[in-house]
Design a protein around this motif. Structure first.
Motif, PDB file in Angstrom:
ATOM      1  N   ARG A  16      49.520  45.730  58.461  1.00 12.96           N
ATOM      2  CA  ARG A  16      50.534  46.486  59.216  1.00 12.96           C
ATOM      3  C   ARG A  16      51.800  45.652  59.418  1.00 12.96           C
ATOM      4  O   ARG A  16      52.291  45.498  60.526  1.00 12.96           O
ATOM      5  CB  ARG A  16      49.973  46.952  60.559  1.00 12.96           C
ATOM      6  CG  ARG A  16      48.812  47.924  60.416  1.00 12.96           C
ATOM      7  CD  ARG A  16      48.326  48.427  61.745  1.00 12.96           C
ATOM      8  NE  ARG A  16      47.241  49.387  61.567  1.00 12.96           N
ATOM      9  CZ  ARG A  16      46.622  50.018  62.562  1.00 12.96           C
ATOM     10  NH1 ARG A  16      47.003  49.775  63.820  1.00 12.96           N
ATOM     11  NH2 ARG A  16      45.645  50.866  62.323  1.00 12.96           N
ATOM     12  N   TYR A  17      52.273  45.081  58.337  1.00 15.60           N
ATOM     13  CA  TYR A  17      53.508  44.305  58.285  1.00 15.60           C
ATOM     14  C   TYR A  17      53.364  42.902  58.896  1.00 15.60           C
ATOM     15  O   TYR A  17      54.321  42.148  58.964  1.00 15.60           O
ATOM     16  CB  TYR A  17      54.668  45.024  58.990  1.00 15.60           C
ATOM     17  CG  TYR A  17      55.016  46.359  58.389  1.00 15.60           C
ATOM     18  CD1 TYR A  17      55.966  46.466  57.383  1.00 15.60           C
ATOM     19  CD2 TYR A  17      54.399  47.534  58.836  1.00 15.60           C
ATOM     20  CE1 TYR A  17      56.291  47.697  56.833  1.00 15.60           C
ATOM     21  CE2 TYR A  17      54.702  48.766  58.289  1.00 15.60           C
ATOM     22  CZ  TYR A  17      55.653  48.840  57.289  1.00 15.60           C
ATOM     23  OH  TYR A  17      55.950  50.061  56.738  1.00 15.60           O
ATOM     24  N   LYS A  18      52.149  42.550  59.349  1.00 18.36           N
ATOM     25  CA  LYS A  18      51.933  41.242  59.963  1.00 18.36           C
ATOM     26  C   LYS A  18      51.228  40.282  59.011  1.00 18.36           C
ATOM     27  O   LYS A  18      50.886  39.157  59.398  1.00 18.36           O
ATOM     28  CB  LYS A  18      51.095  41.391  61.234  1.00 18.36           C
ATOM     29  CG  LYS A  18      51.777  42.229  62.311  1.00 18.36           C
ATOM     30  CD  LYS A  18      50.879  42.374  63.534  1.00 18.36           C
ATOM     31  CE  LYS A  18      51.557  43.252  64.599  1.00 18.36           C
ATOM     32  NZ  LYS A  18      50.688  43.433  65.787  1.00 18.36           N
ATOM     33  N   GLY A  19      51.010  40.709  57.776  1.00 16.36           N
ATOM     34  CA  GLY A  19      50.318  39.870  56.806  1.00 16.36           C
ATOM     35  C   GLY A  19      51.267  39.262  55.798  1.00 16.36           C
ATOM     36  O   GLY A  19      52.425  38.995  56.089  1.00 16.36           O
ATOM     37  N   PHE A  20      50.756  39.089  54.577  1.00 13.64           N
ATOM     38  CA  PHE A  20      51.549  38.466  53.529  1.00 13.64           C
ATOM     39  C   PHE A  20      51.150  39.051  52.177  1.00 13.64           C
ATOM     40  O   PHE A  20      50.149  39.763  52.055  1.00 13.64           O
ATOM     41  CB  PHE A  20      51.377  36.947  53.535  1.00 13.64           C
ATOM     42  CG  PHE A  20      49.945  36.476  53.436  1.00 13.64           C
ATOM     43  CD1 PHE A  20      49.430  36.030  52.228  1.00 13.64           C
ATOM     44  CD2 PHE A  20      49.114  36.468  54.547  1.00 13.64           C
ATOM     45  CE1 PHE A  20      48.121  35.593  52.124  1.00 13.64           C
ATOM     46  CE2 PHE A  20      47.793  36.020  54.455  1.00 13.64           C
ATOM     47  CZ  PHE A  20      47.292  35.591  53.246  1.00 13.64           C
ATOM     48  N   CYS A  21      51.958  38.755  51.177  1.00 16.74           N
ATOM     49  CA  CYS A  21      51.740  39.287  49.839  1.00 16.74           C
ATOM     50  C   CYS A  21      51.890  38.141  48.840  1.00 16.74           C
ATOM     51  O   CYS A  21      52.907  37.436  48.846  1.00 16.74           O
ATOM     52  CB  CYS A  21      52.744  40.397  49.550  1.00 16.74           C
ATOM     53  SG  CYS A  21      52.572  41.179  47.931  1.00 16.74           S
ATOM     54  N   LEU A  22      50.881  37.958  48.000  1.00 14.01           N
ATOM     55  CA  LEU A  22      50.881  36.873  47.031  1.00 14.01           C
ATOM     56  C   LEU A  22      51.398  37.358  45.681  1.00 14.01           C
ATOM     57  O   LEU A  22      50.997  38.422  45.203  1.00 14.01           O
ATOM     58  CB  LEU A  22      49.463  36.320  46.854  1.00 14.01           C
ATOM     59  CG  LEU A  22      48.747  35.849  48.121  1.00 14.01           C
ATOM     60  CD1 LEU A  22      47.310  35.449  47.802  1.00 14.01           C
ATOM     61  CD2 LEU A  22      49.496  34.686  48.756  1.00 14.01           C
ATOM     62  N   GLY A  23      52.271  36.587  45.069  1.00 14.02           N
ATOM     63  CA  GLY A  23      52.784  36.905  43.745  1.00 14.02           C
ATOM     64  C   GLY A  23      52.177  35.976  42.708  1.00 14.02           C
ATOM     65  O   GLY A  23      52.328  34.749  42.807  1.00 14.02           O
ATOM     66  N   PHE A  24      51.463  36.538  41.723  1.00 10.63           N
ATOM     67  CA  PHE A  24      50.775  35.734  40.712  1.00 10.63           C
ATOM     68  C   PHE A  24      51.429  35.904  39.339  1.00 10.63           C
ATOM     69  O   PHE A  24      51.843  37.000  38.971  1.00 10.63           O
ATOM     70  CB  PHE A  24      49.303  36.134  40.596  1.00 10.63           C
ATOM     71  CG  PHE A  24      48.483  35.791  41.807  1.00 10.63           C
ATOM     72  CD1 PHE A  24      48.032  34.497  41.995  1.00 10.63           C
ATOM     73  CD2 PHE A  24      48.155  36.762  42.745  1.00 10.63           C
ATOM     74  CE1 PHE A  24      47.261  34.170  43.106  1.00 10.63           C
ATOM     75  CE2 PHE A  24      47.392  36.450  43.859  1.00 10.63           C
ATOM     76  CZ  PHE A  24      46.944  35.145  44.041  1.00 10.63           C
ATOM     77  N   ILE A  25      51.484  34.825  38.585  1.00 10.39           N
ATOM     78  CA  ILE A  25      51.973  34.850  37.212  1.00 10.39           C
ATOM     79  C   ILE A  25      50.820  35.303  36.315  1.00 10.39           C
ATOM     80  O   ILE A  25      49.753  34.687  36.301  1.00 10.39           O
ATOM     81  CB  ILE A  25      52.469  33.463  36.777  1.00 10.39           C
ATOM     82  CG1 ILE A  25      53.588  32.981  37.714  1.00 10.39           C
ATOM     83  CG2 ILE A  25      52.961  33.495  35.332  1.00 10.39           C
ATOM     84  CD1 ILE A  25      54.006  31.544  37.479  1.00 10.39           C
ATOM     85  N   THR A  26      51.035  36.350  35.562  1.00 12.42           N
ATOM     86  CA  THR A  26      49.931  36.980  34.837  1.00 12.42           C
ATOM     87  C   THR A  26      49.582  36.333  33.495  1.00 12.42           C
ATOM     88  O   THR A  26      48.743  36.840  32.771  1.00 12.42           O
ATOM     89  CB  THR A  26      50.230  38.469  34.606  1.00 12.42           C
ATOM     90  OG1 THR A  26      51.478  38.598  33.904  1.00 12.42           O
ATOM     91  CG2 THR A  26      50.326  39.214  35.924  1.00 12.42           C
TER      92      THR A  26
END
Length: 268
Positions: A127-137
């Motif tokens: 609910r907007y209080k977390g995070f998002c990981l970006g991975f190189i594929t």
């Protein structure tokens, strides 16, 4: 189908997500726990084979070495209607067997092409209080991702193709098929042969971390400290709510620990 160069995984802030981050691991959970009641629980019908496909089946299957001679003769002598019943009748238990085997033994991990979707942040990003990981594929396991297909109708299983070739790869596609109602997720999936597996990825596979606009400063600091201690090349992006549009905007920042900030005279 080209895999995006960067793929994203939304996370809520929790003890488990922090442990996975520290271990540089991705969890492959059971598809039986997904929140879409149709997801990985599809009951596809058997694709009605055409007369041409039936004749192809008759020609190929009736001469296979592993098919008993009496069965070969049945295939050769059966009329089209009987042959169709035989194929469909055999395909139903085969499809059910492979489906149950997958659900019991395989793990799935879900990702998205987008890092700024409001619903995704709400549903999967704490609910907007977390995070998002970006991975190189270009690294494992992302290099083997399968794109989720969205449709308004149930998929059909091509029994003729499966029985002739012995290749049941299309069954895996059933587990990457969802209702059009979920198309906003722009989802890709990694499949693992063992359910409940923590897969450790290479450190350099993690490209970036995007923080939800409502994450508290202490949580943000904890995540930055974890990453700074093991992968200094990861880029940090702080999310902010737009005052003009219904969207989240991200701005890159450089993390400096409190100790370094004091040493540099940035804080007292």
């Amino acid at each position: 189908m080209n895999i995006p160069k960067i793929i994203y995984k939304y996370e809520s802030f929790s003890a488990q997500s922090l442990k996975n981050l520290k271990a540089q691991s991705i969890y492959f959970g059971s598809p039986l726990g997904f929140n879409d009641p149709y997801d990985c629980a599809l009951k596809p019908s058997i694709k009605e084979p055409t007369n041409q496909e039936l004749e192809l089946f008759r020609a190929e299957y009736s001469k296979k070495d592993d098919v008993p001679l009496d069965m070969q003769e049945r295939f050769r002598s059966a009329n089209i209607l009987d042959l169709r019943r035989m194929i469909v009748g055999n395909a139903v238990p085969i499809l059910e067997k492979h489906t149950q085997k997958f659900l019991k033994n395989n793990g799935v991990s879900c990702f998205s092409e987008k890092n700024d979707d409001l619903l995704m942040w709400s549903h999967y990003g704490g609910r907007y209080k977390g995070f998002c990981l970006g991975f190189i594929t270009e690294f494992e396991p992302f290099i083997k991702m399968k794109k989720v297909q969205y449709t308004s109708v149930m998929p059909k299983f091509d029994a003729v193709s499966a029985l002739v070739t012995g290749n049941y790869e299309q069954i895996l596609d059933l587990f990457c098929t969802k209702s059009e109602a979920w198309s906003y997720e722009k989802e890709w999936r990694c499949l693992h042969t063992d359910v409940g597996t923590l897969y450790t990825y290479e450190s350099k596979a993690l490209d970036s971390i995007y923080f939800g606009p409502d994450i508290d400063e202490q949580s943000l600091q904890i995540i930055c400290l974890i990453i700074a201690g093991q992968n200094p090349n990861v880029k940090f992006w702080r999310g902010e709510r737009s005052s003009e549009k219904f969207e989240v905007n991200f701005k890159e920042f450089t993390y400096i620990s409190n100790i370094d900030s004091k040493r540099l005279g940035l804080i007292k």
